[in-house]
Structure formats: structure tokens, C-alpha cells
Design a protein around this motif. Structure first.
Motif, PDB file in Angstrom:
ATOM      1  N   GLY A  72       0.883  -1.206  -0.081  1.00  0.00           N
ATOM      2  CA  GLY A  72       0.103   0.066  -0.041  1.00  0.00           C
ATOM      3  C   GLY A  72       0.829   1.318   0.063  1.00  0.00           C
ATOM      4  O   GLY A  72       0.683   2.203  -0.591  1.00  0.00           O
ATOM      5  N   LEU A  73       1.739   1.259   0.816  1.00  0.00           N
ATOM      6  CA  LEU A  73       2.917   2.328   0.845  1.00  0.00           C
ATOM      7  C   LEU A  73       3.467   2.726  -0.575  1.00  0.00           C
ATOM      8  O   LEU A  73       3.664   3.798  -0.755  1.00  0.00           O
ATOM      9  CB  LEU A  73       3.728   2.110   1.781  1.00  0.00           C
ATOM     10  CG  LEU A  73       4.942   3.324   2.087  1.00  0.00           C
ATOM     11  CD1 LEU A  73       4.332   4.835   2.650  1.00  0.00           C
ATOM     12  CD2 LEU A  73       6.035   3.022   3.318  1.00  0.00           C
ATOM     13  N   ALA A  74       3.937   1.353  -1.190  1.00  0.00           N
ATOM     14  CA  ALA A  74       4.643   1.797  -2.436  1.00  0.00           C
ATOM     15  C   ALA A  74       3.517   2.434  -3.455  1.00  0.00           C
ATOM     16  O   ALA A  74       4.039   3.189  -4.384  1.00  0.00           O
ATOM     17  CB  ALA A  74       4.931   0.269  -2.943  1.00  0.00           C
ATOM     18  N   ILE A  75       2.233   1.810  -3.287  1.00  0.00           N
ATOM     19  CA  ILE A  75       1.377   2.638  -4.370  1.00  0.00           C
ATOM     20  C   ILE A  75       1.258   4.046  -3.837  1.00  0.00           C
ATOM     21  O   ILE A  75       0.914   4.765  -4.693  1.00  0.00           O
ATOM     22  CB  ILE A  75      -0.007   1.679  -4.026  1.00  0.00           C
ATOM     23  CG1 ILE A  75       0.035   0.464  -4.709  1.00  0.00           C
ATOM     24  CG2 ILE A  75      -1.230   2.507  -5.038  1.00  0.00           C
ATOM     25  CD1 ILE A  75      -0.841  -0.447  -4.168  1.00  0.00           C
ATOM     26  N   VAL A  76       1.298   4.335  -2.827  1.00  0.00           N
ATOM     27  CA  VAL A  76       0.881   5.869  -2.420  1.00  0.00           C
ATOM     28  C   VAL A  76       2.054   6.782  -2.715  1.00  0.00           C
ATOM     29  O   VAL A  76       2.019   8.018  -3.466  1.00  0.00           O
ATOM     30  CB  VAL A  76       0.906   6.055  -0.801  1.00  0.00           C
ATOM     31  CG1 VAL A  76       0.598   7.442  -0.454  1.00  0.00           C
ATOM     32  CG2 VAL A  76      -0.427   5.516  -0.442  1.00  0.00           C
TER      33      VAL A  76
END
Length: 726
Positions: A699-703
Motif C-alpha cells: 500500500g505504501l508503495a502505491i501511495v
């Protein structure tokens, strides 16, 4: 002169009245009109017997019948001249005068759709019986008359040789054989449960098939008939020995009355072996082994004969029987290799590839009557036991009077479903048949063959066994039995966990320590003749063990299956279906003791997780299996295979890993596999729901990627070159 004319007129009047009754009175359809039946009757007349009869008059109309009467008439001087003559009388097609009145009795009114009984008794010293001055069968007419209704039956009485003059030709021999077997076997579900869930040695494979109390009692009652009738020849099925204990027997037949004739027609020994029935399972040696085990006498012996199955004794069938130790077979029907114009001793000897075989063929007409089958559909008097017995005795007396006047012995075979009462009724009347000389099976077998053995192969091929329409059904049964046995083999070799240090011996290997335990693999023998669980123990088990080893346990399950398979191939259609389904049910029940318990719905909140599943094992030995899991999604996936080891009577929980790349829902399907990667058991389903959080690495990578793309878009917006008109 006047007296002479009056006597002539009286004779003509009697003959005219009787002829009118012959021509005009017929037995009506049982559903319309009036019918006569014989409930009991004296079939043999001796100097002391007298004559009695009990009749039933049934009214099938909607109106009551007036009072009537019954006349019983015969002709003491009439001699039947041919078999056709005898049969035509039974079918009411022969016009034979019956001027002598044996008895007359009044009959009360018969109510609508009701019936009444009429009883007749004639004293032994009555003048009518004294008119029977020569021995032999005589026509007997039973005539009922009431106002507007009549019915008649044609049957027979036979005057015995006792007390009459005349030339005595040799008595005709007769051997009466009763099989002691059953086609009413059922599965003992409690025994099946014990065989699967327990390793105790005292549960034998044979216990899976049982007879209920009524059928067991019938077998005991038949067995006792041998003590009441010493001349009754009893051929015992080894499968019923446990129920009988100490049987009275003349000979043993093949175990479970296995259908050798159909086996030969199939010409596929491998299919039978794959189904769990080897040739050894129904051999003469197996029959003797079972007898010795039942009696507890290792030296006990008895003659063995092969009983006919659903097919015919073809050359191939005779050869198959001889190869398994049967040098004598009984042909209950369909062995018409010679002209049956006269009654002859139907003993044949024919060469086969494994030696000569003696065929004892039953006399067709007498055997049919003994088994409650009328000689024809039109023989109305033979619809009851009393009528059939009267015909049986008259027919046998006619055979004795036939040329050639030489020593002959006829074989009469009861069927396996004959009742003790039916056997007793016939055997009781045979005691008064002084024209018959009761013989043993051995006496019959010692007769010279009717035809040269050199001619037998050609005669059999030309006249015997041209059918075989049931082969497709048997092939289907073999396939289903083979499939259920394969399932049990998988359980033994690929599901049960091998003990540490085991040699890898499969459960179908012969245990060399057991002198009576054969291989139960592709040449498997059924437990009707041997039990693997009597072994001293496999894999080094000592003689003091109270429980079976894993190998012996697996072999016992196979033996139980093969017991059912042997009964399924007896030849009786109903039993075939029941035992085939029972064998399938045994395999399903054994595999059904291993179940997969899913965890229910699973919620995943991260990129990776685990899904618990439980494998339950109710078998008495540990198992080593695999759990396979598959999903319909490429974003939510599970591990494909997870190995699980489960102790006996226990449960083990295993974890299946889950990988998630996005939020969503999918369905995972789990199933058990054996170690050869073949599935078994029911497919289970688990719902997996993924709800990814920002704290998750993915999720952090997507953000971060989304923020970078946004900043890049803004930079391009401020630094791009604008058009002049913009």
C-alpha cells in the motif's frame, strides 16, 4: 335281452355325460368366473392309503353361487401312451373318458368374490379304489357344478405296485439333490464399521456379509432334512458353513456358489481378479479349507461338485471348473445334448484341457415340478404344490413304464430358494413310490456315460450355451468392483502412513507366515475361503499381538471387499446389485473416515497470511496425505500443496499460505490428495476476503508512486510551451 339293452344304454349315458364335461367345461380365468384348486390330495394309491382331497372353490363373480357339488372321476383302465399324451391331459387338451366315480361331495353356496373348501375322504376298502387293479398313472378329473357355474381340473393319481398283480420291470432310480446355499446375503453395517475403525484381530473379514435370522433358520431347517430323509443328497455352499456349524452334507459346491459358467463366457480372468475374485477363491481346495476351518479338523474331507450358474456348461466352463479341482459338475438345466424321447440316465463324461469332467444333468420335467414350476401355463392343476406333486409322481411312474426296461437313474435338483416345507412334501410322498429306487449322487456318477466322450465336445458346442445376453451386465459389475477395490488399494499404499523402517510391502502381498493366506492382489482370493487377518502378523508382528499390523489391517479390508465381490458374482441379479453396491459402500466408508475440515471465511489484512485447515483421521492407523488449495483469482492465491501427517483417531491442523496483491474476495477450493497426487473425498470451499491497509508495504508503495506521478504532472503543466493563441 332287455337287461342287456338297459346296460348298454347306461354305459352310453355315462360316456355321453363325461364327454360333454370334457368338451364343454373349461377352467375359467381366475379373474372372472369360478376356479378350482387342489390344496391337498393323496397322489399315490396303495392297499391301505385310501384317498382324500381338500379343494378350494373360488367365486370371482359379483353374485353368490348356489349350492353345488364336486365329483372326482378316473379311468382305472387307461394307460398313457406317450409323454405328449400325459401333457395334453394336464393342459386339458386330451379327451379321455373318466367313467369311474371315486368320490362325490356337496358344496355349500359360494359368496360373491369369496371361496369355500370341500373335503373328500374315501376309505381304503371302498369299491371304487378296488377297481384300480393295475399299477401306474391314471387320469383324474375334478369337476365342480352349481346352478349356472362349473369348473374342472385335470390331474393324476398313481396306483402303486403294492398289492396288484402284473409283470415287474426294474425300478427306476432317482437321485434328489438339494443345494444348501443362499442368495439373501446382506451387509452387516456394524461389522463394516468395526472392520474400518478397529484393528482388533477378532473382527474377521467374513463378518461383513451376513444372513438375517429368518434365512439362517431356513438353512438350519433344510440342513435337518438330511436326518429325516437319508436319501436326500445335500450339496453345501461353503459360505453358509458358519451359519450351520456342523452341516449334514453329501458334497461341497464352489464357495458362494460362484457362477463358473458366466466366468467362462466372459473369458476375462484379469477382470475378475481386478474385481477381487481370483480362481483360487472358488476352487475346490478353498471349499475344503473352509470346511476344515469350520469343523476345526484339518483332515476333514468331502466330495466337491460344481453347481451350474446363470449360464450353461459349455466346454470352456467345464474346462474352467476342472482346472480348479472339480471333476464332477451338476447341470440343473440347458444340457440337452441327446434325444430325450425316453427317460435315460443323463450322465456324460467329456474331455477338457485339464482332464475329464463328469456331467450329471437334471431331468427337466421332474426338476421343474420339484421347484414349483408347472409343466406348462395351461396345466391349471399344477398351480399348487399338491397338484405338482401328483404330476411329479405320475410322470416318474410313466418314465418307469417306458422302454427300454433297464436300470436308469434320474437326477432331480431342487433350487436354492426352495422352502423346507416344499422339500418335505415331495420327499414324504416319494417314500410311497415303490417304483422308485432312491440313489446317491455317487451311485449316479458311477453310471456308464450316455454318449461316448469323444463325441461330447461336438455335441456340447452344437447344443449347449448359445446365449450370453447377460454378459454386458456382468462386465459392468466387474468394472464397478474393480473401481472400489482400487480405492481400497490406494488407501493401503498411498494414504496410510508407512511405519518407520517398513520395507514398503504392499497389503496385497502374500504373507509367507500364513499357510492359508493367498495373495489378494490381481489374483485376489475372497475371504469366503481365506482370511488375511488370520496371519501370524505382518512386518514382524509377534504371535501375541492383539491388534493387526497396518499391513494386515489393509489386507483385511481388501478381504472384506473380496467377500462381497464373490457374492456379487453368484449369478443372482438382486444379490449382484446389493453386493456390488455394498463393495462400493465399503470403499467409500473407509475413505470417508478421512475428512477435511475448512476454517470457514478468512479475512486477510496484509500482503501475506495463512489459512488453517484441519484433517480428521478416524482410522486406527496414521495417515500421510496432501491438501491441495486453488483459487479463481490471480490477485489472491494460496499454496498449491501442503503435506499433512495425522495420527490414528486424531486431527491435525495445517496452514495454507495466502499471497495477496489487492483488495477483493475469492473462493478457495481445498481437497485431499493421496501421495500419488490422486484426489479423494469431497471438495471444501473457503471464502477469502482481502482488505489491504496503507501501513502495508504494498500500500505504501502505491501511495509513493501515486504522489510521484502527481508531482510529475504538475511540473509538466508549469513548464510546457504554450501556443500563441493560448
Amino acid at each position: 335281452m332287455m337287461a342287456l339293452l338297459m346296460m348298454i344304454m347306461m354305459v352310453l349315458d355315462v360316456h355321453t355325460h363325461t364327454a360333454a364335461a370334457d368338451d364343454d367345461t373349461v377352467t375359467t380365468d381366475p379373474t372372472d368366473g369360478v376356479t378350482l384348486t387342489i390344496d391337498a390330495m393323496t397322489p399315490i394309491i396303495t392297499t391301505t392309503s385310501g384317498f382324500s382331497a381338500t379343494l378350494t372353490i373360488a367365486n370371482h363373480t359379483d353374485a353368490a353361487l348356489d349350492d353345488g357339488d364336486v365329483d372326482i372321476l378316473t379311468n382305472p383302465d387307461y394307460n398313457f401312451v406317450s409323454r405328449t399324451d400325459v401333457q395334453e391331459w394336464a393342459d386339458a387338451d386330451a379327451h379321455i373318458d373318466t367313467p369311474l366315480a371315486l368320490a362325490h361331495v356337496d358344496v355349500t353356496s359360494v359368496p360373491a368374490q369369496g371361496s369355500v373348501s370341500a373335503h373328500v375322504r374315501v376309505d381304503a376298502h371302498d369299491g371304487a379304489l378296488a377297481a384300480l387293479t393295475t399299477w401306474g398313472p391314471r387320469p383324474l378329473r375334478i369337476l365342480y357344478n352349481a346352478q349356472g357355474a362349473s369348473a374342472t381340473l385335470n390331474t393324476y393319481i398313481t396306483r402303486a405296485q403294492d398289492g396288484v398283480d402284473g409283470v415287474r420291470t426294474p425300478s427306476i432310480g432317482m437321485s434328489v439333490v438339494m443345494p444348501l446355499t443362499s442368495h439373501d446375503w446382506k451387509v452387516d453395517t456394524k461389522a463394516r464399521r468395526r472392520l474400518i475403525s478397529s484393528a482388533a484381530r477378532d473382527d474377521t473379514a467374513r463378518s461383513i456379509a451376513t444372513l438375517d435370522e429368518a434365512h439362517t433358520k431356513a438353512l438350519h431347517d433344510k440342513d435337518q432334512l438330511a436326518t429325516n430323509y437319508p436319501h436326500l443328497q445335500v450339496v453345501v455352499d461353503p459360505a453358509v458353513l458358519d451359519a450351520l456349524g456342523t452341516p449334514h452334507l453329501t458334497a461341497l459346491m464352489q464357495p458362494a456358489r460362484f457362477d463358473i459358467t458366466t466366468y467362462a463366457r466372459m473369458r476375462d480372468a484379469d477382470a475378475y481378479a481386478d474385481a477381487g475374485v481370483s480362481e483360487r477363491a472358488w476352487s475346490a481346495d478353498s471349499a475344503l479349507t473352509r470346511l476344515r476351518r469350520t469343523l476345526g479338523d484339518t483332515s476333514a474331507t468331502a466330495p466337491t461338485v460344481a453347481w451350474q450358474g446363470a449360464d450353461s456348461w459349455t466346454i470352456d466352463a467345464l474346462d474352467a471348473a476342472r482346472a480348479q479341482g472339480y471333476d464332477t459338475v451338476i447341470a440343473t438345466d440347458d444340457f440337452d445334448v441327446t434325444d430325450d424321447a425316453t427317460a435315460e440316465t443323463l450322465v456324460y463324461r467329456t474331455p477338457t484341457g485339464h482332464g475329464d469332467v463328469t456331467v450329471l444333468a437334471a431331468q427337466p420335467t421332474l426338476t421343474a415340478l420339484a421347484n414349483a414350476r408347472p409343466s406348462s401355463a395351461h396345466a391349471n392343476a399344477e398351480q399348487t404344490d399338491a397338484g405338482r406333486i401328483a404330476r411329479f409322481l405320475a410322470q416318474s411312474a410313466f418314465y418307469q413304464m417306458e422302454q427300454p426296461y433297464e436300470e436308469r437313474t434320474l437326477l432331480v435338483c431342487f433350487g436354492d430358494d426352495v422352502t423346507p416345507g416344499e422339500v418335505s412334501a415331495l420327499m414324504d410322498t416319494l417314500n410311497g413310490a415303490d417304483w422308485l429306487d432312491m440313489k446317491t449322487l455317487d451311485d449316479l456318477a458311477q453310471h456308464e456315460p450316455l454318449v461316448s466322450s469323444d463325441l461330447m465336445p461336438q455335441l456340447i458346442n452344437a447344443n449347449v450355451g448359445v446365449g450370453g445376453a447377460h454378459i454386458d451386465a456382468v462386465r459392468e459389475t466387474l468394472e464397478q468392483l474393480g473401481a472400489s477395490r482400487t480405492d481400497l488399494m490406494r488407501l493401503a499404499s498411498s494414504i496410510l502412513a508407512r511405519p518407520a523402517g517398513a520395507s514398503g510391502q504392499r497389503p496385497d502381498d502374500t504373507d509367507a507366515d500364513d499357510p492359508v493366506s493367498p495373495s489378494v492382489s490381481a489374483s485376489a482370493s475372497a475371504a469366503v475361503s481365506t482370511d488375511a487377518d488370520t496371519a501370524n502378523g505382518a512386518n514382524g508382528a509377534g504371535a501375541d499381538r492383539t491388534d493387526l499390523s497396518e499391513t494386515a489391517y489393509a489386507r483385511r479390508l481388501l478381504d472384506a471387499h473380496d467377500t462381497l465381490a464373490l457374492f456379487a458374482l453368484q449369478g443372482d441379479a438382486t444379490l449382484t446389485t446389493a453386493m456390488r453396491d455394498a463393495a462400493h459402500g465399503l470403499a467409500d466408508a473407509a475413505l470417508g473416515e478421512i475428512t477435511l475440515i475448512p476454517s470457514g471465511n478468512v479475512n486477510v489484512l496484509s500482503e501475506s497470511a495463512s489459512m488453517p485447515v484441519t484433517v480428521s483421521n478416524k482410522l486406527p492407523f496414521p495417515i500421510a496425505v496432501r491438501v491441495s488449495s486453488r483459487t479463481d483469482s490471480i490477485e489472491i492465491v494460496t499454496a498449491r500443496v501442503t503435506d499433512v501427517h495425522v495420527p490414528a483417531h486424531s486431527e491435525t491442523q495445517a496452514s495454507i499460505s495466502i499471497r495477496v496483491t489487492t483488495s477483493g474476495t475469492t473462493m478457495a477450493r481445498e481437497q485431499l490428495f493421496d501421495r500419488d497426487n490422486k484426489p479423494f473425498g469431497a471438495v471444501q470451499q473457503t471464502s477469502i476476503t482481502s482488505s489491504l491497509q496503507l501501513s502495508d508495504k504494498s500500500g505504501l508503495a502505491i501511495v509513493i508512486i501515486a504522489a510521484a506521478l502527481g508531482l510529475l504532472g504538475l511540473w509538466r503543466q508549469f513548464h510546457r510551451k504554450k501556443d500563441p493563441d493560448e
